[in-house]
Motif scaffolding. Structure first.
Motif, mmCIF file in Angstrom:
data_model
loop_
_atom_site.group_PDB
_atom_site.id
_atom_site.type_symbol
_atom_site.label_atom_id
_atom_site.label_comp_id
_atom_site.label_asym_id
_atom_site.label_seq_id
_atom_site.Cartn_x
_atom_site.Cartn_y
_atom_site.Cartn_z
ATOM 1 N N ALA A 40 0.885 -1.162 0.024
ATOM 2 C CA ALA A 40 -0.071 -0.037 0.151
ATOM 3 C C ALA A 40 0.904 1.376 0.078
ATOM 4 C CB ALA A 40 -0.832 0.067 1.334
ATOM 5 N N PRO A 41 0.291 2.262 -0.433
ATOM 6 C CA PRO A 41 1.066 3.604 -0.524
ATOM 7 C C PRO A 41 1.802 3.852 0.952
ATOM 8 C CG PRO A 41 -1.057 4.131 -1.766
ATOM 9 C CD PRO A 41 -0.988 2.636 -0.939
ATOM 10 N N GLY A 42 2.918 4.007 1.058
ATOM 11 C CA GLY A 42 3.703 4.717 2.336
ATOM 12 C C GLY A 42 3.924 3.305 3.066
ATOM 13 N N LYS A 43 3.671 2.218 2.662
ATOM 14 C CA LYS A 43 3.782 0.997 3.608
ATOM 15 C C LYS A 43 4.678 0.064 2.978
ATOM 16 C CE LYS A 43 -0.457 1.263 6.066
ATOM 17 N NZ LYS A 43 -1.667 0.610 6.476
ATOM 18 N N GLN A 44 5.234 -1.006 3.844
ATOM 19 C CA GLN A 44 6.323 -1.906 3.341
ATOM 20 C C GLN A 44 5.430 -2.932 2.570
ATOM 21 O OE1 GLN A 44 8.497 -3.261 6.660
ATOM 22 N NE2 GLN A 44 10.118 -1.765 6.171
ATOM 23 N N ARG A 45 6.068 -3.618 1.739
ATOM 24 C CA ARG A 45 5.463 -5.051 1.074
ATOM 25 C C ARG A 45 5.215 -5.913 2.236
ATOM 26 N NH1 ARG A 45 7.723 -7.027 -4.596
ATOM 27 N NH2 ARG A 45 7.415 -4.784 -4.967
ATOM 28 N N GLU A 46 3.897 -6.410 2.092
ATOM 29 C CA GLU A 46 3.752 -7.629 3.038
ATOM 30 C C GLU A 46 3.308 -8.779 2.431
ATOM 31 O OE1 GLU A 46 0.508 -6.265 5.737
ATOM 32 O OE2 GLU A 46 -0.723 -6.005 4.155
ATOM 33 N N LEU A 47 3.343 -9.896 3.042
ATOM 34 C CA LEU A 47 2.694 -11.234 2.663
ATOM 35 C C LEU A 47 1.033 -11.176 2.817
ATOM 36 C CD1 LEU A 47 3.134 -14.062 1.454
ATOM 37 C CD2 LEU A 47 3.302 -14.917 4.018
ATOM 38 N N VAL A 48 0.559 -11.537 1.760
ATOM 39 C CA VAL A 48 -0.998 -11.840 1.862
ATOM 40 C C VAL A 48 -1.230 -13.118 1.993
ATOM 41 C CG1 VAL A 48 -3.096 -11.425 0.555
ATOM 42 C CG2 VAL A 48 -1.467 -9.751 0.268
ATOM 43 N N ALA A 49 -0.851 -14.076 1.150
ATOM 44 C CA ALA A 49 -1.235 -15.572 1.084
ATOM 45 C C ALA A 49 0.052 -16.285 0.190
ATOM 46 C CB ALA A 49 -2.329 -15.825 0.791
ATOM 47 N N ALA A 50 0.238 -17.402 0.757
ATOM 48 C CA ALA A 50 1.378 -18.400 -0.044
ATOM 49 C C ALA A 50 0.795 -19.708 0.009
ATOM 50 C CB ALA A 50 2.472 -18.372 0.493
ATOM 51 N N ILE A 51 0.969 -20.411 -0.994
ATOM 52 C CA ILE A 51 0.620 -21.803 -1.186
ATOM 53 C C ILE A 51 1.854 -22.584 -1.817
ATOM 54 C CG2 ILE A 51 -0.291 -21.638 -3.524
ATOM 55 C CD1 ILE A 51 -2.279 -23.578 -2.710
ATOM 56 N N THR A 52 2.113 -24.061 -1.214
ATOM 57 C CA THR A 52 3.352 -24.754 -1.627
ATOM 58 C C THR A 52 2.835 -25.485 -2.605
ATOM 59 O OG1 THR A 52 2.820 -26.447 -0.181
ATOM 60 C CG2 THR A 52 4.211 -24.621 0.730
ATOM 61 N N SER A 53 3.700 -26.346 -3.180
ATOM 62 C CA SER A 53 3.414 -27.161 -4.270
ATOM 63 C C SER A 53 2.696 -28.401 -3.964
ATOM 64 C CB SER A 53 4.551 -27.694 -4.995
ATOM 65 O OG SER A 53 5.737 -28.247 -4.069
ATOM 66 N N SER A 54 2.818 -28.748 -2.728
ATOM 67 C CA SER A 54 1.810 -29.867 -1.976
ATOM 68 C C SER A 54 0.613 -29.403 -1.366
ATOM 69 C CB SER A 54 2.615 -30.424 -0.983
ATOM 70 O OG SER A 54 3.216 -29.548 0.071
ATOM 71 N N GLY A 55 0.451 -27.910 -1.578
ATOM 72 C CA GLY A 55 -0.842 -27.463 -1.184
ATOM 73 C C GLY A 55 -1.227 -26.958 0.140
ATOM 74 N N ASN A 56 -0.113 -26.762 0.973
ATOM 75 C CA ASN A 56 -0.073 -26.161 2.213
ATOM 76 C C ASN A 56 -0.172 -24.535 1.929
ATOM 77 O OD1 ASN A 56 0.332 -28.388 3.679
ATOM 78 N ND2 ASN A 56 2.307 -28.362 3.311
ATOM 79 N N THR A 57 -0.989 -23.980 2.660
ATOM 80 C CA THR A 57 -1.205 -22.408 2.692
ATOM 81 C C THR A 57 -0.927 -21.754 3.886
ATOM 82 O OG1 THR A 57 -3.450 -22.689 3.125
ATOM 83 C CG2 THR A 57 -2.905 -23.041 0.742
ATOM 84 N N ASN A 58 -0.521 -20.652 3.746
ATOM 85 C CA ASN A 58 -0.722 -19.656 4.960
ATOM 86 C C ASN A 58 -1.068 -18.130 4.439
ATOM 87 O OD1 ASN A 58 2.045 -19.334 3.729
ATOM 88 N ND2 ASN A 58 2.204 -17.758 5.547
ATOM 89 N N SER A 59 -1.414 -17.469 5.401
ATOM 90 C CA SER A 59 -2.221 -16.194 5.134
ATOM 91 C C SER A 59 -2.010 -15.366 6.253
ATOM 92 C CB SER A 59 -3.596 -16.495 4.374
ATOM 93 O OG SER A 59 -4.260 -16.849 5.511
ATOM 94 N N ALA A 60 -2.095 -13.921 6.018
ATOM 95 C CA ALA A 60 -2.002 -12.651 7.023
ATOM 96 C C ALA A 60 -3.177 -12.979 7.711
ATOM 97 C CB ALA A 60 -1.761 -11.620 6.266
#
Length: 121
Positions: A40-60
């Motif tokens: 976002a403007p004026g903010k640092q880049r942050e993780l929203v969500a990720a997924i591995t090739s095996s299907g494991n996910t994590n999110s903010a």
């Protein structure tokens, strides 16, 4: 060479939905994980969500229950379904992928150029 191409950003009213897509192409040997970050403007880049090739996910925590990440391994594509969007979700969303190319023995991070998501109140 590896490329990430994002699509799906745009303008939406608060409470609305958008779906982002990111396709990886090029000299890909293997993909370890794919995900979405935002800045976002004026903010640092942050993780929203990720997924591995095996299907494991994590999110903010800020998007849990509203955003869903998924992938199609056969298409080297990751999706981000965003529901109940809020004005504070406004940001440039970047696709990220941890990929081993055919020409390397190491996994490296690749980035898309970003797609703008604007949520109006």
């Amino acid at each position: 060479q590896v490329q990430l191409v994002e699509s799906g950003g745009g303008l939406v009213q608060a409470g609305g939905s958008l779906r982002l897509s990111c396709a990886a192409s090029g000299s890909i040997f293997s993909i370890n994980a794919m995900g979405w970050y935002r800045q976002a403007p004026g903010k640092q880049r942050e993780l929203v969500a990720a997924i591995t090739s095996s299907g494991n996910t994590n999110s903010a925590d800020s998007v849990k229950g509203r955003f869903t990440i998924s992938s199609d391994n056969a298409k080297n594509t990751v999706y981000l379904e965003m529901n109940s969007l809020k004005p504070e979700d406004t940001a440039v969303y970047y696709c990220n992928a941890n990929i081993r190319s055919r020409w390397s023995s190491r996994y490296m991070d690749y980035w898309g150029i970003g797609t703008l998501v604007t949520v109006s109140s």
